[in-house]
Design a protein around this motif. Structure first.
Motif, short mmCIF file in Angstrom:
data_model
loop_
_atom_site.label_atom_id
_atom_site.label_comp_id
_atom_site.label_asym_id
_atom_site.label_seq_id
_atom_site.Cartn_x
_atom_site.Cartn_y
_atom_site.Cartn_z
N TYR A 5 -2.90 -6.80 -10.74
CA TYR A 5 -1.55 -7.04 -10.25
C TYR A 5 -0.83 -8.06 -11.12
O TYR A 5 0.35 -7.89 -11.42
N ARG A 6 -1.53 -9.10 -11.52
CA ARG A 6 -0.91 -10.12 -12.38
C ARG A 6 -0.48 -9.52 -13.70
O ARG A 6 0.59 -9.81 -14.21
N ARG A 7 -1.32 -8.69 -14.27
CA ARG A 7 -0.99 -8.05 -15.55
C ARG A 7 0.22 -7.14 -15.38
O ARG A 7 1.07 -7.06 -16.27
N ILE A 51 9.86 -4.06 -10.87
CA ILE A 51 10.24 -3.85 -9.47
C ILE A 51 9.24 -2.96 -8.77
O ILE A 51 8.83 -3.24 -7.62
N MET A 52 8.80 -1.89 -9.42
CA MET A 52 7.81 -1.00 -8.79
C MET A 52 6.48 -1.72 -8.57
O MET A 52 5.84 -1.53 -7.53
N ASN A 53 6.07 -2.55 -9.50
CA ASN A 53 4.82 -3.31 -9.32
C ASN A 53 4.95 -4.31 -8.18
O ASN A 53 4.00 -4.49 -7.41
N LEU A 54 6.09 -4.96 -8.07
CA LEU A 54 6.29 -5.89 -6.97
C LEU A 54 6.30 -5.18 -5.62
O LEU A 54 5.75 -5.68 -4.64
N TYR A 58 3.59 -5.76 -2.62
CA TYR A 58 4.04 -6.07 -1.27
C TYR A 58 3.46 -5.09 -0.25
O TYR A 58 2.98 -5.49 0.82
N ARG A 59 3.48 -3.80 -0.59
CA ARG A 59 2.94 -2.78 0.34
C ARG A 59 1.43 -2.96 0.53
O ARG A 59 0.93 -2.81 1.64
N LYS A 62 0.72 -5.91 2.83
CA LYS A 62 0.99 -5.64 4.25
C LYS A 62 -0.16 -4.88 4.90
O LYS A 62 -0.44 -5.07 6.08
N ARG A 63 -0.83 -4.02 4.15
CA ARG A 63 -1.94 -3.23 4.68
C ARG A 63 -3.18 -4.07 4.93
O ARG A 63 -3.97 -3.80 5.80
N SER A 64 -3.34 -5.10 4.13
CA SER A 64 -4.55 -5.93 4.24
C SER A 64 -4.45 -6.94 5.35
O SER A 64 -3.50 -7.39 5.78
#
Length: 64
Positions: A5-7, A51-54, A58-59, A62-64
């Motif tokens: 995610y960071r990458r 934007i898509m990665n962010l 976020y999604r 929310k699931r975790s």
């Protein structure tokens, strides 16, 4: 945050920063060449990826 995610966030930010620095050094807006259009397109693509990665991060949070 996971390393993947960071990458996915850092690389687009780096691309946007480099493209913005390239556009800032251009003198005058009357001398726009094809390379400037390509640079703007690259900035747009990088912004879209960011934007898509962010949204994905976020999604998944929310699931975790």
């Amino acid at each position: 945050m996971n390393k993947d995610y960071r990458r996915g966030v850092v690389i687009p930010i780096l691309a946007i920063g480099l493209s913005a620095a390239n556009l800032i050094r251009v003198k005058g807006s009357e001398n726009i060449r094809a390379i400037h259009i390509v640079t703007l397109l690259a900035m747009g693509f990088a912004l879209g990826v960011l934007i898509m990665n962010l949204i994905t991060i976020y999604r998944n949070s929310k699931r975790s």
